[in-house]
Write an enzyme that holds these catalytic residues in place. Sequence first.
Site, PDB file in Angstrom:
ATOM      1  N   TYR A 153      33.289  23.372 -62.986  1.00  0.00           N
ATOM      2  CA  TYR A 153      34.647  22.593 -62.868  1.00  0.00           C
ATOM      3  C   TYR A 153      34.835  22.392 -61.472  1.00  0.00           C
ATOM      4  O   TYR A 153      35.031  21.252 -61.054  1.00  0.00           O
ATOM      5  CB  TYR A 153      35.722  23.558 -63.543  1.00  0.00           C
ATOM      6  CG  TYR A 153      37.104  23.063 -62.941  1.00  0.00           C
ATOM      7  CD1 TYR A 153      37.783  21.845 -63.261  1.00  0.00           C
ATOM      8  CD2 TYR A 153      37.618  24.057 -62.152  1.00  0.00           C
ATOM      9  CE1 TYR A 153      38.824  21.291 -62.921  1.00  0.00           C
ATOM     10  CE2 TYR A 153      39.090  23.584 -61.342  1.00  0.00           C
ATOM     11  CZ  TYR A 153      39.599  22.491 -61.974  1.00  0.00           C
ATOM     12  OH  TYR A 153      40.882  22.117 -61.622  1.00  0.00           O
ATOM     13  N   LYS A 168      35.081  18.916 -59.207  1.00  0.00           N
ATOM     14  CA  LYS A 168      36.308  18.490 -58.518  1.00  0.00           C
ATOM     15  C   LYS A 168      36.045  18.322 -56.892  1.00  0.00           C
ATOM     16  O   LYS A 168      36.370  17.306 -56.033  1.00  0.00           O
ATOM     17  CB  LYS A 168      37.565  19.776 -58.647  1.00  0.00           C
ATOM     18  CG  LYS A 168      38.097  19.596 -59.848  1.00  0.00           C
ATOM     19  CD  LYS A 168      38.993  18.459 -60.581  1.00  0.00           C
ATOM     20  CE  LYS A 168      40.155  18.337 -59.691  1.00  0.00           C
ATOM     21  NZ  LYS A 168      40.999  17.378 -60.434  1.00  0.00           N
ATOM     22  N   THR A 174      41.869  20.966 -56.393  1.00  0.00           N
ATOM     23  CA  THR A 174      42.228  22.463 -56.643  1.00  0.00           C
ATOM     24  C   THR A 174      41.808  23.212 -55.431  1.00  0.00           C
ATOM     25  O   THR A 174      40.847  22.841 -54.819  1.00  0.00           O
ATOM     26  CB  THR A 174      41.526  22.689 -57.831  1.00  0.00           C
ATOM     27  OG1 THR A 174      41.411  24.213 -57.891  1.00  0.00           O
ATOM     28  CG2 THR A 174      40.091  22.171 -57.963  1.00  0.00           C
ATOM     29  N   ASP A 175      42.203  24.442 -55.369  1.00  0.00           N
ATOM     30  CA  ASP A 175      41.655  25.338 -54.234  1.00  0.00           C
ATOM     31  C   ASP A 175      40.258  25.766 -54.641  1.00  0.00           C
ATOM     32  O   ASP A 175      39.697  26.354 -53.730  1.00  0.00           O
ATOM     33  CB  ASP A 175      42.664  26.488 -53.832  1.00  0.00           C
ATOM     34  CG  ASP A 175      42.870  27.269 -55.285  1.00  0.00           C
ATOM     35  OD1 ASP A 175      42.550  27.060 -56.497  1.00  0.00           O
ATOM     36  OD2 ASP A 175      43.670  28.275 -55.181  1.00  0.00           O
ATOM     37  N   GLU A 176      39.834  25.744 -55.931  1.00  0.00           N
ATOM     38  CA  GLU A 176      38.590  26.134 -56.418  1.00  0.00           C
ATOM     39  C   GLU A 176      37.410  25.457 -55.696  1.00  0.00           C
ATOM     40  O   GLU A 176      36.333  26.008 -55.529  1.00  0.00           O
ATOM     41  CB  GLU A 176      38.473  26.038 -57.856  1.00  0.00           C
ATOM     42  CG  GLU A 176      39.574  26.901 -58.639  1.00  0.00           C
ATOM     43  CD  GLU A 176      39.205  27.183 -59.946  1.00  0.00           C
ATOM     44  OE1 GLU A 176      38.036  26.885 -60.490  1.00  0.00           O
ATOM     45  OE2 GLU A 176      40.143  27.706 -60.723  1.00  0.00           O
TER      46      GLU A 176
HETATM   47  P1  NAD Z   1      45.323  19.545 -68.360  1.00  0.00           P
HETATM   48  O1  NAD Z   1      44.244  19.811 -68.885  1.00  0.00           O
HETATM   49  O2  NAD Z   1      46.819  20.297 -68.767  1.00  0.00           O
HETATM   50  O3  NAD Z   1      45.561  17.954 -68.532  1.00  0.00           O
HETATM   51  C1  NAD Z   1      44.686  17.142 -68.178  1.00  0.00           C
HETATM   52  C2  NAD Z   1      45.133  15.640 -68.700  1.00  0.00           C
HETATM   53  O4  NAD Z   1      44.096  14.815 -68.391  1.00  0.00           O
HETATM   54  C3  NAD Z   1      45.281  15.597 -70.260  1.00  0.00           C
HETATM   55  O5  NAD Z   1      46.441  15.052 -70.641  1.00  0.00           O
HETATM   56  C4  NAD Z   1      44.039  14.879 -70.675  1.00  0.00           C
HETATM   57  O6  NAD Z   1      44.268  14.143 -72.161  1.00  0.00           O
HETATM   58  C5  NAD Z   1      43.886  13.887 -69.667  1.00  0.00           C
HETATM   59  N1  NAD Z   1      42.481  13.598 -69.689  1.00  0.00           N
HETATM   60  C6  NAD Z   1      41.289  14.539 -69.714  1.00  0.00           C
HETATM   61  N2  NAD Z   1      40.259  13.423 -69.608  1.00  0.00           N
HETATM   62  C7  NAD Z   1      40.666  12.380 -69.539  1.00  0.00           C
HETATM   63  C8  NAD Z   1      40.080  11.007 -69.438  1.00  0.00           C
HETATM   64  N3  NAD Z   1      38.813  10.852 -69.663  1.00  0.00           N
HETATM   65  N4  NAD Z   1      40.664   9.998 -69.354  1.00  0.00           N
HETATM   66  C9  NAD Z   1      42.099   9.817 -69.196  1.00  0.00           C
HETATM   67  N5  NAD Z   1      42.769  11.134 -69.449  1.00  0.00           N
HETATM   68  C10 NAD Z   1      42.006  12.443 -69.467  1.00  0.00           C
HETATM   69  O7  NAD Z   1      45.324  19.783 -66.728  1.00  0.00           O
HETATM   70  P2  NAD Z   1      46.286  20.446 -65.441  1.00  0.00           P
HETATM   71  O8  NAD Z   1      45.987  21.793 -65.535  1.00  0.00           O
HETATM   72  O9  NAD Z   1      47.631  19.731 -65.825  1.00  0.00           O
HETATM   73  O10 NAD Z   1      45.713  19.603 -64.379  1.00  0.00           O
HETATM   74  C11 NAD Z   1      45.994  18.395 -63.954  1.00  0.00           C
HETATM   75  C12 NAD Z   1      45.159  18.164 -62.447  1.00  0.00           C
HETATM   76  O11 NAD Z   1      45.615  19.149 -61.695  1.00  0.00           O
HETATM   77  C13 NAD Z   1      43.661  18.385 -62.648  1.00  0.00           C
HETATM   78  O12 NAD Z   1      43.027  17.233 -61.947  1.00  0.00           O
HETATM   79  C14 NAD Z   1      43.357  19.713 -62.238  1.00  0.00           C
HETATM   80  O13 NAD Z   1      42.088  19.715 -61.492  1.00  0.00           O
HETATM   81  C15 NAD Z   1      44.440  19.901 -60.986  1.00  0.00           C
HETATM   82  N6  NAD Z   1      45.006  21.039 -60.744  1.00  0.00           N
HETATM   83  C16 NAD Z   1      45.274  21.914 -61.627  1.00  0.00           C
HETATM   84  C17 NAD Z   1      45.666  23.524 -61.547  1.00  0.00           C
HETATM   85  C18 NAD Z   1      46.311  24.331 -62.501  1.00  0.00           C
HETATM   86  O14 NAD Z   1      46.672  25.255 -62.224  1.00  0.00           O
HETATM   87  N7  NAD Z   1      46.292  23.754 -63.670  1.00  0.00           N
HETATM   88  C19 NAD Z   1      45.916  23.884 -60.328  1.00  0.00           C
HETATM   89  C20 NAD Z   1      45.389  22.821 -59.211  1.00  0.00           C
HETATM   90  C21 NAD Z   1      44.912  21.599 -59.430  1.00  0.00           C
HETATM   91  O1  DAU Z   2      43.196  27.636 -58.556  1.00  0.00           O
HETATM   92  C1  DAU Z   2      43.383  26.545 -59.264  1.00  0.00           C
HETATM   93  C2  DAU Z   2      42.800  26.489 -60.931  1.00  0.00           C
HETATM   94  O2  DAU Z   2      43.528  27.352 -61.563  1.00  0.00           O
HETATM   95  C3  DAU Z   2      42.665  24.947 -61.375  1.00  0.00           C
HETATM   96  O3  DAU Z   2      41.970  24.257 -60.643  1.00  0.00           O
HETATM   97  C4  DAU Z   2      42.224  25.328 -62.819  1.00  0.00           C
HETATM   98  O4  DAU Z   2      42.464  23.781 -63.338  1.00  0.00           O
HETATM   99  C5  DAU Z   2      43.165  26.084 -63.522  1.00  0.00           C
HETATM  100  O5  DAU Z   2      42.627  26.075 -65.049  1.00  0.00           O
HETATM  101  C6  DAU Z   2      43.221  27.526 -63.070  1.00  0.00           C
HETATM  102  O6  DAU Z   2      41.836  27.988 -62.912  1.00  0.00           O
HETATM  103  P1  DAU Z   2      41.413  29.525 -63.368  1.00  0.00           P
HETATM  104  O7  DAU Z   2      40.146  29.804 -63.677  1.00  0.00           O
HETATM  105  O8  DAU Z   2      41.932  30.438 -62.087  1.00  0.00           O
HETATM  106  O9  DAU Z   2      42.763  29.837 -64.349  1.00  0.00           O
HETATM  107  P2  DAU Z   2      42.656  30.462 -65.799  1.00  0.00           P
HETATM  108  O10 DAU Z   2      44.031  30.618 -66.358  1.00  0.00           O
HETATM  109  O11 DAU Z   2      41.338  30.208 -66.693  1.00  0.00           O
HETATM  110  O12 DAU Z   2      42.370  32.056 -65.385  1.00  0.00           O
HETATM  111  C7  DAU Z   2      43.069  32.800 -64.529  1.00  0.00           C
HETATM  112  C8  DAU Z   2      42.249  34.103 -64.281  1.00  0.00           C
HETATM  113  O13 DAU Z   2      42.509  34.869 -65.496  1.00  0.00           O
HETATM  114  C9  DAU Z   2      40.863  33.937 -64.103  1.00  0.00           C
HETATM  115  O14 DAU Z   2      40.545  34.977 -63.009  1.00  0.00           O
HETATM  116  C10 DAU Z   2      40.372  34.345 -65.313  1.00  0.00           C
HETATM  117  C11 DAU Z   2      41.275  35.369 -65.933  1.00  0.00           C
HETATM  118  N1  DAU Z   2      41.340  35.169 -67.504  1.00  0.00           N
HETATM  119  C12 DAU Z   2      41.508  33.930 -67.920  1.00  0.00           C
HETATM  120  C13 DAU Z   2      41.527  33.564 -69.352  1.00  0.00           C
HETATM  121  C14 DAU Z   2      41.831  32.410 -69.907  1.00  0.00           C
HETATM  122  C15 DAU Z   2      41.124  36.341 -68.201  1.00  0.00           C
HETATM  123  O15 DAU Z   2      40.970  37.515 -67.732  1.00  0.00           O
HETATM  124  N2  DAU Z   2      41.219  35.946 -69.596  1.00  0.00           N
HETATM  125  C16 DAU Z   2      41.277  35.078 -70.183  1.00  0.00           C
HETATM  126  O16 DAU Z   2      41.365  34.744 -71.408  1.00  0.00           O
END
Ligand code: NAD
Ligand code: DAU
Length: 348
Positions: A154, A158, A129-131
Amino acid sequence: MKNIVITGGAGFIGSHVVRRFVTLHPEFHIINVDALTYAGNLENLKDIETASNYEFVKLDITDAEAVNKLFSDKKIHGVIHLAAESHVDRSITNPIDFVMTNVVGTVILMNAFKTYGDAENGRFYHVSTDEVYGTLGDDGKFTESTPYDPNSPYSASKASSDHFVRAYHETYKLPIVISNCSNNYGSHQFPEKLIPLMIHNIKHNKPLPVYGKGENIRDWLWVEDHARAIEMIYLNGKNGETYNIGGNNEWRNIDLVKKLCEIMDRKLGREAGTSAQLITYVTDRKGHDFRYAIDASKLENELGWSPTVAFDQGFDKTIDWYLENEVWLERVTSGAYSDYYQSMYSNR
Ligand code: NAD
Ligand code: DAU
C-alpha cells in the site's frame, strides 16, 4: 461555476471532503467520481445528494477512456484525488489492485487533467499518506523532507503515485499539491480499519484481534480536521509543495483498544472490564511499521491550520456515531465482509 472533481468521494475521508466542499463552497460544482468498490458507499452522502452544486459519476479511474470522456465533456478546473485502495492488510494479499488504482489510476487522471482540464489556472491535489516515509523508532517525527521509505505494498503504491505527481509538476508544469496525513478516525470508516472493526466486534462480543503485542504506535486525527486541512491546502497551498498533516496524538494500539473497551462498557451498560476480556493477541501484520508521527508545523505556520477536536471528544463522538448508525454498520458488515473477515482473521 467551477467544476471540481473529487475522486473517492463515496469513501471514508472522501465523503467528509465532498460534504465540506458542497456545503461551504457554492462557487464550486462538485463532481464526485467513485467506482463504488467495497469501500465506497453512497449512503455516506445521503444528506447532500440533492444539492444543486453536487453530482455523482460512477467511474473507475483505471478506465482511461471513461476518464478522458468525463474530462473532455466538462471543463474541469481542479481535481482533489482521494480514490485509492487504502487498506494495508489487503495490499499484502493483493498488491496488484493497489498498483492499478493508486499508481495507474493517478497517472490516468493526471493525463486527463493535463489534456482537457484547466491545467493553467486550476490544480491537481493528491491526497496521500504518512506511510510513504516508512517507520519511526521511539523518537522523532516525519517532516516534509524525510526520505521516502515505504514498507507495505500500500505505502509503496502511494509513494509511487506521489513521485508521479511530483514528476508531472517538474516535467509538464502541472499545478499540483500533495499532502501526507496520519491515521484518521471518525464516522463512515469501513470496519476493516482498527477503530470501527473493534467497535463492531465489541458490540457483538467477538474477539478483538490485536496484532503482535499491540505496541505499534499511530497518530490519530479527527477526519473533519483532515477535511479542513484538504480544503485549506486546495485553496491556498503552493503549487509543487507537500504538506504533512497530523493529530499530534500518538497512541499505542493496545492502549487505544483498552480505552475503547472502557468507553464501550459504559455506553453499553456492561460491567467495567467486560469488553477488555475480548482482547486477543494475534499474529502480527507482515512488515508492520512500528510508529508514525507527524510534524505538521509547515501547514500550521504557512496556512494557519491546527487540529480543532480533542481526541477524547472526537473518540466519544465517533463511538456514538457507530452505535447510533446500526443499520449502516450492519449493512457494510454483511455479505462480502464476512468472507474478508474469515480470510484475514481465522487461524491467525
Ligand atoms: P476508503 O477506502 O474509505 O475509500 C476509497 C474510495 O475510493 C472508495 O469510495 C472507493 O470506492 C474509491 N475507489 C477505489 N478504487 C477506485 C477506482 N479504481 N476508481 C474510482 N474510485 C475508486 O479510503 P479512505 O480511508 O477514505 O482514504 C482516502 C484517501 O486518503 C486515500 O487516497 C488514502 O490513501 C488517503 N489517506 C487515508 C488515511 C486514513 O487514515 N484512512 C490517512 C491518510 C491518507
Ligand atoms: O497512517 C495513515 C494510514 O492509516 C492510511 O494511509 C491508511 O489508508 C489507513 O488504513 C491507516 O493505515 P494503518 O495500517 O495504520 O491503519 P489500520 O486501521 O489498518 O491499523 C491501525 C493499527 O492497528 C496498525 O498498527 C495495525 C493495527 N491493527 C489493525 C487492525 C485492522 C490491529 O492490531 N488489529 C486489526 O484488526
